[in-house]
Design a protein around this motif. Structure first.
Motif, mmCIF file in Angstrom:
data_model
loop_
_atom_site.group_PDB
_atom_site.id
_atom_site.type_symbol
_atom_site.label_atom_id
_atom_site.label_comp_id
_atom_site.label_asym_id
_atom_site.label_seq_id
_atom_site.Cartn_x
_atom_site.Cartn_y
_atom_site.Cartn_z
ATOM 1 N N ARG A 140 33.923 29.723 41.009
ATOM 2 C CA ARG A 140 34.608 31.006 40.779
ATOM 3 C C ARG A 140 34.307 31.993 41.905
ATOM 4 O O ARG A 140 35.187 32.696 42.391
ATOM 5 N N GLU A 190 32.205 34.863 49.368
ATOM 6 C CA GLU A 190 33.051 35.099 48.194
ATOM 7 C C GLU A 190 34.519 35.093 48.597
ATOM 8 O O GLU A 190 34.888 35.641 49.637
ATOM 9 N N GLY A 191 35.352 34.468 47.782
ATOM 10 C CA GLY A 191 36.797 34.477 47.993
ATOM 11 C C GLY A 191 37.278 33.701 49.202
ATOM 12 O O GLY A 191 38.391 33.930 49.671
ATOM 13 N N GLY A 226 39.420 33.039 45.738
ATOM 14 C CA GLY A 226 40.070 34.338 45.827
ATOM 15 C C GLY A 226 40.693 34.729 44.496
ATOM 16 O O GLY A 226 40.673 33.969 43.525
ATOM 17 N N PRO A 227 41.307 35.920 44.436
ATOM 18 C CA PRO A 227 41.834 36.459 43.181
ATOM 19 C C PRO A 227 42.906 35.605 42.512
ATOM 20 O O PRO A 227 43.054 35.641 41.306
ATOM 21 N N GLU A 228 43.672 34.854 43.259
ATOM 22 C CA GLU A 228 44.721 33.997 42.679
ATOM 23 C C GLU A 228 44.301 32.528 42.696
ATOM 24 O O GLU A 228 45.128 31.630 42.597
ATOM 25 N N GLU A 274 42.617 28.648 36.352
ATOM 26 C CA GLU A 274 42.876 29.730 37.312
ATOM 27 C C GLU A 274 41.854 30.820 37.123
ATOM 28 O O GLU A 274 41.287 30.981 36.032
ATOM 29 N N VAL A 275 41.633 31.581 38.169
ATOM 30 C CA VAL A 275 40.750 32.729 38.100
ATOM 31 C C VAL A 275 41.339 33.761 37.161
ATOM 32 O O VAL A 275 42.545 34.037 37.199
ATOM 33 N N ARG A 276 40.506 34.324 36.290
ATOM 34 C CA ARG A 276 40.972 35.381 35.372
ATOM 35 C C ARG A 276 41.014 36.708 36.074
ATOM 36 O O ARG A 276 40.223 37.020 36.921
ATOM 37 N N SER A 315 41.381 29.290 48.318
ATOM 38 C CA SER A 315 42.413 29.513 47.297
ATOM 39 C C SER A 315 42.408 28.400 46.264
ATOM 40 O O SER A 315 42.991 28.542 45.194
#
Length: 196
Positions: A138, A112-113, A142-144, A194-196, A116
């Motif tokens: 997804r 996971e993550g 990563g988060p961004e 983009e990741v929400r 980028s």
């Protein structure tokens, strides 16, 4: 190492493993974006959009359904390409040496993550389970993280290909945890999410 862990559309699995198809793919790829977009976008413009969208995230990047490595080459050494076709990966490694793995987009062999940016080109149309592919993209972002995609839009299509409308594709992406847009360019859909 064979990391494939999913099924494929039977006819496409057969065609994609046929070495002459893999060897001739770059000729098709050089022209297909322009033809299918009605002249609104060519391959050079597609690769510029890919770089403009993903490079600001800093990498590393994942190219799902890398084929002969066109996207992987465009983003450089920080990109890993995955594809379920040994024939395509053999051509990719010869023409565009780099990091490639034999794997499916619906079950990615990464934590996971880990990335980028994720790119999914025309492989979108070939996924047996496009929802699983979006969820996997997804999961490994990563988060961004950002997702870039290009696919043939529908409705319709031969061989049971996934050919969504822009609205249906946007709903699928939102359900997988993305926010973004799907731009129609002739018969093609450009995904910038983009990741929400």
């Amino acid at each position: 190492m064979d990391l494939r862990a999913f099924r494929e559309r039977p006819l496409l699995a057969l065609v994609n493993r046929f070495p002459p198809v893999a060897r001739g793919y770059d000729l098709w790829r050089a022209r297909s974006t322009g033809l299918l977009s009605g002249g609104r976008l060519d391959l050079a413009g597609e690769l510029n959009l890919l770089r403009d969208w993903l490079l600001p995230t800093g990498g590393p990047f994942l190219d799902v359904g890398t084929g002969t490595g066109v996207y992987r080459e465009a983003l450089g050494e920080g990109m890993v390409g995955v594809d379920p076709s040994p024939a395509f990966l053999e051509v990719a490694q010869r023409r565009r040496p780099g990091a490639y793995l034999l794997a499916h987009g619906e079950r990615l062999p990464f934590r996971e993550g880990a990335f980028s940016g994720v790119a999914i080109g025309p492989t979108w149309n070939e996924f047996l389970d496009p929802v699983a592919a979006a969820l996997e993209a997804r999961r490994v972002l990563g988060p961004e993280g950002r997702l870039f995609g290009l696919l043939l839009l529908g409705p319709g299509g031969p061989w049971g290909l996934f050919r969504p409308t822009p609205e249906a594709l946007l709903r699928l992406l939102e359900g997988a945890g993305f926010r973004g847009e799907v731009r129609r360019l002739g018969r093609l859909g450009l995904v910038l999410a983009e990741v929400r």
